[in-house]
Motif scaffolding. Sequence first.
Motif, short mmCIF file in Angstrom:
data_model
loop_
_atom_site.label_atom_id
_atom_site.label_comp_id
_atom_site.label_asym_id
_atom_site.label_seq_id
_atom_site.Cartn_x
_atom_site.Cartn_y
_atom_site.Cartn_z
N VAL A 4 -14.65 -1.28 -4.78
CA VAL A 4 -15.82 -1.92 -4.16
C VAL A 4 -16.11 -3.27 -4.78
O VAL A 4 -16.93 -4.02 -4.27
N THR A 5 -15.43 -3.58 -5.87
CA THR A 5 -15.63 -4.88 -6.51
C THR A 5 -14.34 -5.68 -6.42
O THR A 5 -13.26 -5.11 -6.29
N GLY A 6 -14.47 -6.95 -6.51
CA GLY A 6 -13.29 -7.81 -6.44
C GLY A 6 -12.97 -8.14 -5.00
O GLY A 6 -13.33 -7.44 -4.07
N GLY A 7 -12.28 -9.20 -4.83
CA GLY A 7 -11.96 -9.67 -3.49
C GLY A 7 -10.53 -9.35 -3.11
O GLY A 7 -9.96 -8.33 -3.53
N LEU A 8 -9.97 -10.25 -2.34
CA LEU A 8 -8.61 -10.07 -1.86
C LEU A 8 -7.59 -10.03 -2.99
O LEU A 8 -6.60 -9.30 -2.91
N SER A 9 -7.83 -10.78 -4.04
CA SER A 9 -6.88 -10.78 -5.16
C SER A 9 -6.84 -9.43 -5.86
O SER A 9 -5.78 -8.96 -6.26
N ARG A 10 -8.00 -8.78 -6.00
CA ARG A 10 -8.05 -7.43 -6.60
C ARG A 10 -7.33 -6.44 -5.70
O ARG A 10 -6.56 -5.61 -6.17
N HIS A 11 -7.58 -6.52 -4.41
CA HIS A 11 -6.91 -5.63 -3.46
C HIS A 11 -5.39 -5.84 -3.53
O HIS A 11 -4.62 -4.86 -3.60
N ALA A 12 -4.95 -7.09 -3.54
CA ALA A 12 -3.52 -7.39 -3.61
C ALA A 12 -2.90 -6.86 -4.89
O ALA A 12 -1.79 -6.33 -4.88
N ALA A 13 -3.63 -6.97 -6.01
CA ALA A 13 -3.11 -6.47 -7.29
C ALA A 13 -2.95 -4.94 -7.25
O ALA A 13 -1.96 -4.41 -7.76
N LEU A 14 -3.90 -4.25 -6.63
CA LEU A 14 -3.80 -2.79 -6.53
C LEU A 14 -2.63 -2.39 -5.62
O LEU A 14 -1.88 -1.46 -5.93
N VAL A 15 -2.47 -3.07 -4.51
CA VAL A 15 -1.34 -2.79 -3.61
C VAL A 15 -0.02 -3.08 -4.33
O VAL A 15 0.94 -2.30 -4.23
N ASP A 16 0.02 -4.18 -5.09
CA ASP A 16 1.22 -4.51 -5.86
C ASP A 16 1.54 -3.41 -6.87
O ASP A 16 2.71 -3.07 -7.09
N CYS A 17 0.51 -2.84 -7.49
CA CYS A 17 0.68 -1.75 -8.44
C CYS A 17 1.35 -0.56 -7.76
O CYS A 17 2.31 0.02 -8.28
N LEU A 18 0.85 -0.18 -6.60
CA LEU A 18 1.43 0.94 -5.85
C LEU A 18 2.86 0.62 -5.42
O LEU A 18 3.76 1.47 -5.52
#
Length: 138
Positions: A24-38
């Motif tokens: 719920v926090t962070g923008g597109l860069s946080r989302h991209a980092a999480l997807v990159d992790c997966l």
Amino acid sequence: MDDELITERRPVAFPQVFGYLRHVTGGLSRHAALVDCLTEYCRQHELTLCGVFADREATVAVRSPAFVGLLDALELPDIYGAVVPALSHLGPKRVAADRKRQITATDARLLVVRSTRPLTAPARFRRESPGLQHQGGT
């Protein structure tokens, strides 16, 4: 391609997984980092990441739209499991327990990515953790 043995020592050809994120926090860069992790986790473990479902709402509902989408995807033929960056992405304890039960009820595996190196701990205090943890399923 030959069937490869995966951790529970049963043949699985082309193990396909779907990711699930809750942030719920962070923008597109946080989302991209999480997807990159997966994505990286799946690459390392020879899994095919078929898609990622994400919830961004502050309130946690056991049957959120993204989580329902994940459950629907896990019912597809030949899906191996669901992958999350950490168990906390499933929500608070009560919600997470219910969500884990729903995932394993589909006969899918719940795969949890764990960080192998804490960001703040000096090297001498780091504990290596396994990169793959199965939750439930057969």
